[in-house]
Motif scaffolding. Sequence first.
Motif, PDB file in Angstrom:
ATOM      1  N   PHE A   1      27.943  26.306  40.784  1.00  0.00           N
ATOM      2  CA  PHE A   1      29.362  26.037  40.526  1.00  0.00           C
ATOM      3  C   PHE A   1      30.084  27.304  40.070  1.00  0.00           C
ATOM      4  O   PHE A   1      29.456  28.194  39.483  1.00  0.00           O
ATOM      5  CB  PHE A   1      29.496  24.971  39.428  1.00  0.00           C
ATOM      6  CG  PHE A   1      28.753  23.702  39.729  1.00  0.00           C
ATOM      7  CD1 PHE A   1      29.219  22.832  40.703  1.00  0.00           C
ATOM      8  CD2 PHE A   1      27.567  23.398  39.066  1.00  0.00           C
ATOM      9  CE1 PHE A   1      28.521  21.665  41.008  1.00  0.00           C
ATOM     10  CE2 PHE A   1      26.864  22.244  39.358  1.00  0.00           C
ATOM     11  CZ  PHE A   1      27.344  21.370  40.331  1.00  0.00           C
ATOM     12  N   CYS A   2      31.394  27.345  40.348  1.00  0.00           N
ATOM     13  CA  CYS A   2      32.228  28.468  39.878  1.00  0.00           C
ATOM     14  C   CYS A   2      33.509  27.943  39.252  1.00  0.00           C
ATOM     15  O   CYS A   2      34.015  26.882  39.638  1.00  0.00           O
ATOM     16  CB  CYS A   2      32.620  29.373  41.051  1.00  0.00           C
ATOM     17  SG  CYS A   2      31.387  30.595  41.467  1.00  0.00           S
ATOM     18  N   LEU A   3      34.054  28.704  38.314  1.00  0.00           N
ATOM     19  CA  LEU A   3      35.403  28.466  37.764  1.00  0.00           C
ATOM     20  C   LEU A   3      36.171  29.770  37.888  1.00  0.00           C
ATOM     21  O   LEU A   3      35.598  30.853  37.704  1.00  0.00           O
ATOM     22  CB  LEU A   3      35.325  28.053  36.288  1.00  0.00           C
ATOM     23  CG  LEU A   3      34.594  26.733  36.012  1.00  0.00           C
ATOM     24  CD1 LEU A   3      33.188  26.981  35.526  1.00  0.00           C
ATOM     25  CD2 LEU A   3      35.370  25.905  35.003  1.00  0.00           C
ATOM     26  N   THR A   4      37.470  29.647  38.226  1.00  0.00           N
ATOM     27  CA  THR A   4      38.282  30.868  38.399  1.00  0.00           C
ATOM     28  C   THR A   4      39.502  30.800  37.489  1.00  0.00           C
ATOM     29  O   THR A   4      40.167  29.754  37.425  1.00  0.00           O
ATOM     30  CB  THR A   4      38.796  30.992  39.841  1.00  0.00           C
ATOM     31  OG1 THR A   4      39.498  29.796  40.181  1.00  0.00           O
ATOM     32  CG2 THR A   4      37.682  31.228  40.827  1.00  0.00           C
ATOM     33  N   SER A   5      39.810  31.894  36.804  1.00  0.00           N
ATOM     34  CA  SER A   5      41.045  31.976  36.016  1.00  0.00           C
ATOM     35  C   SER A   5      41.874  33.130  36.542  1.00  0.00           C
ATOM     36  O   SER A   5      41.339  34.221  36.766  1.00  0.00           O
ATOM     37  CB  SER A   5      40.718  32.180  34.543  1.00  0.00           C
ATOM     38  OG  SER A   5      39.980  31.072  34.089  1.00  0.00           O
ATOM     39  N   LEU A   6      43.165  32.862  36.744  1.00  0.00           N
ATOM     40  CA  LEU A   6      44.052  33.881  37.311  1.00  0.00           C
ATOM     41  C   LEU A   6      45.210  34.161  36.367  1.00  0.00           C
ATOM     42  O   LEU A   6      45.827  33.222  35.847  1.00  0.00           O
ATOM     43  CB  LEU A   6      44.629  33.404  38.647  1.00  0.00           C
ATOM     44  CG  LEU A   6      43.652  33.093  39.778  1.00  0.00           C
ATOM     45  CD1 LEU A   6      44.433  32.652  41.009  1.00  0.00           C
ATOM     46  CD2 LEU A   6      42.788  34.305  40.103  1.00  0.00           C
ATOM     47  N   GLY A   7      45.534  35.446  36.162  1.00  0.00           N
ATOM     48  CA  GLY A   7      46.778  35.868  35.523  1.00  0.00           C
ATOM     49  C   GLY A   7      47.635  36.468  36.630  1.00  0.00           C
ATOM     50  O   GLY A   7      47.275  37.507  37.196  1.00  0.00           O
ATOM     51  N   LEU A   8      48.728  35.794  36.985  1.00  0.00           N
ATOM     52  CA  LEU A   8      49.476  36.166  38.201  1.00  0.00           C
ATOM     53  C   LEU A   8      50.832  36.799  37.879  1.00  0.00           C
ATOM     54  O   LEU A   8      51.693  36.141  37.287  1.00  0.00           O
ATOM     55  CB  LEU A   8      49.700  34.916  39.059  1.00  0.00           C
ATOM     56  CG  LEU A   8      48.448  34.299  39.677  1.00  0.00           C
ATOM     57  CD1 LEU A   8      48.740  32.900  40.184  1.00  0.00           C
ATOM     58  CD2 LEU A   8      47.933  35.176  40.813  1.00  0.00           C
ATOM     59  N   PRO A   9      51.056  38.056  38.283  1.00  0.00           N
ATOM     60  CA  PRO A   9      52.399  38.634  38.175  1.00  0.00           C
ATOM     61  C   PRO A   9      53.344  37.936  39.165  1.00  0.00           C
ATOM     62  O   PRO A   9      52.891  37.481  40.227  1.00  0.00           O
ATOM     63  CB  PRO A   9      52.202  40.103  38.589  1.00  0.00           C
ATOM     64  CG  PRO A   9      50.747  40.291  38.846  1.00  0.00           C
ATOM     65  CD  PRO A   9      50.079  38.970  38.900  1.00  0.00           C
ATOM     66  N   ALA A  10      54.646  37.866  38.843  1.00  0.00           N
ATOM     67  CA  ALA A  10      55.610  37.133  39.664  1.00  0.00           C
ATOM     68  C   ALA A  10      55.693  37.685  41.088  1.00  0.00           C
ATOM     69  O   ALA A  10      56.042  36.966  42.027  1.00  0.00           O
ATOM     70  CB  ALA A  10      56.983  37.181  38.997  1.00  0.00           C
ATOM     71  N   ARG A  11      55.363  38.970  41.273  1.00  0.00           N
ATOM     72  CA  ARG A  11      55.495  39.585  42.606  1.00  0.00           C
ATOM     73  C   ARG A  11      54.449  39.085  43.600  1.00  0.00           C
ATOM     74  O   ARG A  11      54.552  39.338  44.799  1.00  0.00           O
ATOM     75  CB  ARG A  11      55.394  41.112  42.476  1.00  0.00           C
ATOM     76  CG  ARG A  11      54.025  41.613  42.094  1.00  0.00           C
ATOM     77  CD  ARG A  11      53.966  43.123  41.907  1.00  0.00           C
ATOM     78  NE  ARG A  11      53.095  43.493  40.817  1.00  0.00           N
ATOM     79  CZ  ARG A  11      51.774  43.650  40.921  1.00  0.00           C
ATOM     80  NH1 ARG A  11      51.178  43.450  42.084  1.00  0.00           N
ATOM     81  NH2 ARG A  11      51.048  43.971  39.872  1.00  0.00           N
ATOM     82  N   ILE A  12      53.396  38.387  43.130  1.00  0.00           N
ATOM     83  CA  ILE A  12      52.335  37.934  44.049  1.00  0.00           C
ATOM     84  C   ILE A  12      52.800  36.661  44.750  1.00  0.00           C
ATOM     85  O   ILE A  12      53.054  35.643  44.108  1.00  0.00           O
ATOM     86  CB  ILE A  12      51.017  37.643  43.269  1.00  0.00           C
ATOM     87  CG1 ILE A  12      50.541  38.885  42.518  1.00  0.00           C
ATOM     88  CG2 ILE A  12      49.928  37.082  44.182  1.00  0.00           C
ATOM     89  CD1 ILE A  12      49.862  39.941  43.340  1.00  0.00           C
ATOM     90  N   PRO A  13      52.931  36.667  46.102  1.00  0.00           N
ATOM     91  CA  PRO A  13      53.392  35.455  46.793  1.00  0.00           C
ATOM     92  C   PRO A  13      52.298  34.384  46.864  1.00  0.00           C
ATOM     93  O   PRO A  13      51.104  34.703  46.766  1.00  0.00           O
ATOM     94  CB  PRO A  13      53.747  35.964  48.198  1.00  0.00           C
ATOM     95  CG  PRO A  13      53.045  37.258  48.361  1.00  0.00           C
ATOM     96  CD  PRO A  13      52.729  37.800  47.005  1.00  0.00           C
ATOM     97  N   VAL A  14      52.739  33.141  47.062  1.00  0.00           N
ATOM     98  CA  VAL A  14      51.794  32.017  47.132  1.00  0.00           C
ATOM     99  C   VAL A  14      50.756  32.258  48.231  1.00  0.00           C
ATOM    100  O   VAL A  14      49.566  31.986  48.056  1.00  0.00           O
ATOM    101  CB  VAL A  14      52.556  30.690  47.396  1.00  0.00           C
ATOM    102  CG1 VAL A  14      51.585  29.538  47.651  1.00  0.00           C
ATOM    103  CG2 VAL A  14      53.473  30.377  46.221  1.00  0.00           C
ATOM    104  N   LYS A  15      51.218  32.808  49.361  1.00  0.00           N
ATOM    105  CA  LYS A  15      50.286  33.035  50.475  1.00  0.00           C
ATOM    106  C   LYS A  15      49.125  33.943  50.044  1.00  0.00           C
ATOM    107  O   LYS A  15      47.977  33.751  50.450  1.00  0.00           O
ATOM    108  CB  LYS A  15      51.032  33.655  51.669  1.00  0.00           C
ATOM    109  CG  LYS A  15      50.105  33.844  52.852  1.00  0.00           C
ATOM    110  CD  LYS A  15      50.753  34.528  54.019  1.00  0.00           C
ATOM    111  CE  LYS A  15      49.778  34.762  55.159  1.00  0.00           C
ATOM    112  NZ  LYS A  15      48.602  35.553  54.799  1.00  0.00           N
TER     113      LYS A  15
END
Length: 361
Positions: free
Chosen positions: A105-119
């Motif tokens: 199993f894996c778990l992922t945590s993301l810290g996303l800057p606003a400039r990163i598009p959903v795609k």
Amino acid sequence: MPPLKGRLSGAKAKAIMKLSNLGEFGLIHAIQQRSSGRSPDAMIGIGDDAAVLKIGPAKLLLATTDMLIEDVHFDLSYTDLYSLGWKSASVNLSDIAAMGGVPRFCLTSLGLPARIPVKAVMDFYRGFNALLRIHKTVLVGGDTCSSKGGLVISVTALGEAKKRTVISRTGAKRGDRIFVTGTLGDSGAGLELLRNADCGSRNDKSKILNPKSAIAKLIERHLRPMPRVEWGRQLALSGCASSMIDVSDGLSSDLSHLCEESNTGALLVADTIPFSSALLRSAYQLRKPPLHYALSGGEDYELLFTVPPARVKALEALHIPVTGIGTITAGNAMFLVNAAGEKVALRPTGYNHFKKANDRS
Ligand code: ADP
Ligand code: MG
């Protein structure tokens, strides 16, 4: 090691408190010293590729986590998001492989800057899940938040192993042979090629690069490494390996971690270190010899392991692509027999957060 404050006073204590003085591994050691305590069910805690936790009479849970930070671990000007997802999964599964375990199993945590598009986020998960599917591992959770700085990725992998077969960094003994799977140095060379301004951006490059070219192969190994899960498992089940680590920081540094944990030294023979034909064929485009990328480059995610002499025949019978590159010795020093046949001291020159590139030990 006594508490840092107790050992030093005044200006010296202040100086050593700088991260650059302590280095990544000194800091981890200090954290380990200050741990909240020990549990009899934590068979292996801080100090190995993954924690080994007892969850049943014979069943062990393996747990490992790794962060990937924009402009520290990756540069979005030459890394596509699919590859980044693939690599984020790979580096974690590689730590499970290095214990001889099976990732589950894996778990992922993301810290996303606003400039990163959903795609881009979706591309990340396409790459992440593609690697997970190969190893029959499932994404089961994580966390998502905004980042005022760069893109931050944290992945946790959980795996399992049987009590008898788990392989730690601590079991190497004097006289054991040192082996490595696959070839070393490709990833470090691939990174240098990506960084080389002459090559242009990754998009330009994919247009001009024949995917079968040597350079494309090196870049591929840097951007989309393959964790050696099946080989790690075979090494564990066969009982051949006395200790194991994955090559994430560079051969010289990962061997030093293994030697430190096993309280041994090592003698490597430079001429025996395996290089891919792609690396050998790219000598003209690279600034340093293949040995440099193998010792200091890192991120090859091959398995570095030791085998008692009596088990070498059994290792050969596994038919895994492995190469003998040296011997475990008494004492704590590491040496290298160089191409001229001279025995020289081998320093850990692989990656160390907080240290400058020319002071990586
Ligand atoms: P690897 O390169 O195999 O991922 P690391 O060098 O990152 O291993 O970590 C070495 C050991 O230190 C591991 O057991 C890891 O869990 C532990 N470790 C690293 N950072 C921390 C931290 N901040 N707190 C607790 N343990 C840590
Ligand atoms: Mg590791």
